[in-house]
Design a protein around this motif. Sequence first.
Motif, mmCIF file in Angstrom:
data_model
loop_
_atom_site.group_PDB
_atom_site.id
_atom_site.type_symbol
_atom_site.label_atom_id
_atom_site.label_comp_id
_atom_site.label_asym_id
_atom_site.label_seq_id
_atom_site.Cartn_x
_atom_site.Cartn_y
_atom_site.Cartn_z
ATOM 1 N N PHE A 192 0.952 -1.079 -0.123
ATOM 2 C CA PHE A 192 -0.067 -0.021 0.104
ATOM 3 C C PHE A 192 0.657 1.186 0.123
ATOM 4 O O PHE A 192 0.618 1.881 -0.776
ATOM 5 N N ALA A 193 1.655 1.317 0.902
ATOM 6 C CA ALA A 193 2.578 2.569 0.948
ATOM 7 C C ALA A 193 3.788 2.150 0.213
ATOM 8 O O ALA A 193 4.842 1.390 0.520
ATOM 9 N N PRO A 194 4.215 2.586 -0.763
ATOM 10 C CA PRO A 194 5.207 2.484 -1.934
ATOM 11 C C PRO A 194 6.715 2.489 -1.198
ATOM 12 O O PRO A 194 6.748 3.630 -0.417
ATOM 13 N N LEU A 195 7.614 1.698 -1.215
ATOM 14 C CA LEU A 195 9.005 2.033 -0.639
ATOM 15 C C LEU A 195 9.590 3.195 -1.115
ATOM 16 O O LEU A 195 10.354 3.818 -0.316
ATOM 17 N N ASP A 196 9.389 3.660 -2.211
ATOM 18 C CA ASP A 196 9.854 4.828 -2.828
ATOM 19 C C ASP A 196 9.428 6.265 -2.194
ATOM 20 O O ASP A 196 10.253 7.051 -1.920
ATOM 21 N N ASP A 197 8.259 5.818 -1.580
ATOM 22 C CA ASP A 197 7.785 7.224 -0.716
ATOM 23 C C ASP A 197 8.565 7.292 0.574
ATOM 24 O O ASP A 197 8.955 8.263 0.917
ATOM 25 N N ALA A 198 9.005 6.227 1.064
ATOM 26 C CA ALA A 198 9.869 6.198 2.401
ATOM 27 C C ALA A 198 11.351 6.711 1.785
ATOM 28 O O ALA A 198 12.037 7.443 2.807
ATOM 29 N N ARG A 199 11.878 6.349 0.762
ATOM 30 C CA ARG A 199 13.186 6.388 0.409
ATOM 31 C C ARG A 199 12.952 8.112 0.153
ATOM 32 O O ARG A 199 13.915 8.768 0.401
ATOM 33 N N GLY A 200 11.896 8.711 -0.779
ATOM 34 C CA GLY A 200 11.991 9.529 -1.041
ATOM 35 C C GLY A 200 11.865 10.897 0.324
ATOM 36 O O GLY A 200 12.414 12.036 0.288
ATOM 37 N N LEU A 201 11.244 10.450 1.064
ATOM 38 C CA LEU A 201 10.881 11.338 2.265
ATOM 39 C C LEU A 201 12.185 11.287 3.298
ATOM 40 O O LEU A 201 12.661 12.386 3.622
ATOM 41 N N ALA A 202 12.971 10.354 3.465
ATOM 42 C CA ALA A 202 14.111 10.294 4.217
ATOM 43 C C ALA A 202 15.257 10.976 3.493
ATOM 44 O O ALA A 202 15.702 11.786 4.183
ATOM 45 N N ALA A 203 15.227 11.058 2.102
ATOM 46 C CA ALA A 203 16.083 11.708 1.342
ATOM 47 C C ALA A 203 15.843 13.494 1.532
ATOM 48 O O ALA A 203 16.879 14.191 1.587
ATOM 49 N N ALA A 204 14.605 13.771 1.687
ATOM 50 C CA ALA A 204 14.283 15.156 1.936
ATOM 51 C C ALA A 204 14.450 15.589 3.146
ATOM 52 O O ALA A 204 14.574 17.003 3.511
#
Length: 276
Positions: A224-236
């Motif tokens: 449901f929550a894409p892994l890319d969402d977590a990666r993008g948030l952590a990078a920001a």
Amino acid sequence: MGARQTEGSWIRRNAGPYADEVLVRRTRRASAGEPVRVLALHGLAGTDTVWRDCARIAAPEVEFWAALMPWGAAGKETWSHRGDPAAWIGQALDAVPGGVDVLIAHSFSTGLALESLAAMDRAVRPGAAVVVAPFHRRSPQDFAWHTATHYLNSYHGFLDECLRVGSRRPLDDDVRRDMALRVRDRVGAYGFLRFFDTYLRSPFLDTAALDLPVLVVAGDGDPFAPLDDARGLAAALPDARLRVFQDCGHLPMEEQPQRFAAAVDDLIHETFPSAG
């Protein structure tokens, strides 16, 4: 507030004109060192029970608090009728006696929690945060028409999976599916729109204001929550650390509680070195 501050006793905060409430309770006392107060917020149609295993095995200095938010499984359907639900995050934080040192938020609550922390005075906000299975896009262009239909049409399947993972005893497939559909219908169109509106706002999150230690936790098999969402948030984020759990879905704190508790303990010991 009126309730005794003991395990199992709810502290109530009236949250607005619809008489929706935020409730918090201490589920575990600290047993050693300087107490670090942790407050955990469940996601949409969730409950405080998702934190029971990781709270039980947390570090000795952790004083664990769990909240029941208006958008929980037992909440009134009217919570979604009043627009932006982010104000309830502040209600939950204010309800914990002595203040919150670490705020943990899961799924739908992650976006609301981060918005609230970004707007808070640094002198009074928690010292660290943990976001679990976050929904975050870096740009408005990352959303397309099919994004909405994907979540709209897959939500009952997501609920079915959460029931499967969270149940303490096996449920018949048909029974579990019927339960998921009932929960979906209870969330309703307004509840879904509150979720999606919060998601759509995520590219505009003031990440620069979130200059506190943030642990981002995601499962590599989250449907449901894409892994890319977590990666993008952590990078920001200015001070983030990302933990991706292998062979894990949308509920790392239930699916892999020992790994989750250890990751949170690492953040606490890093942020509050004197507590232990």
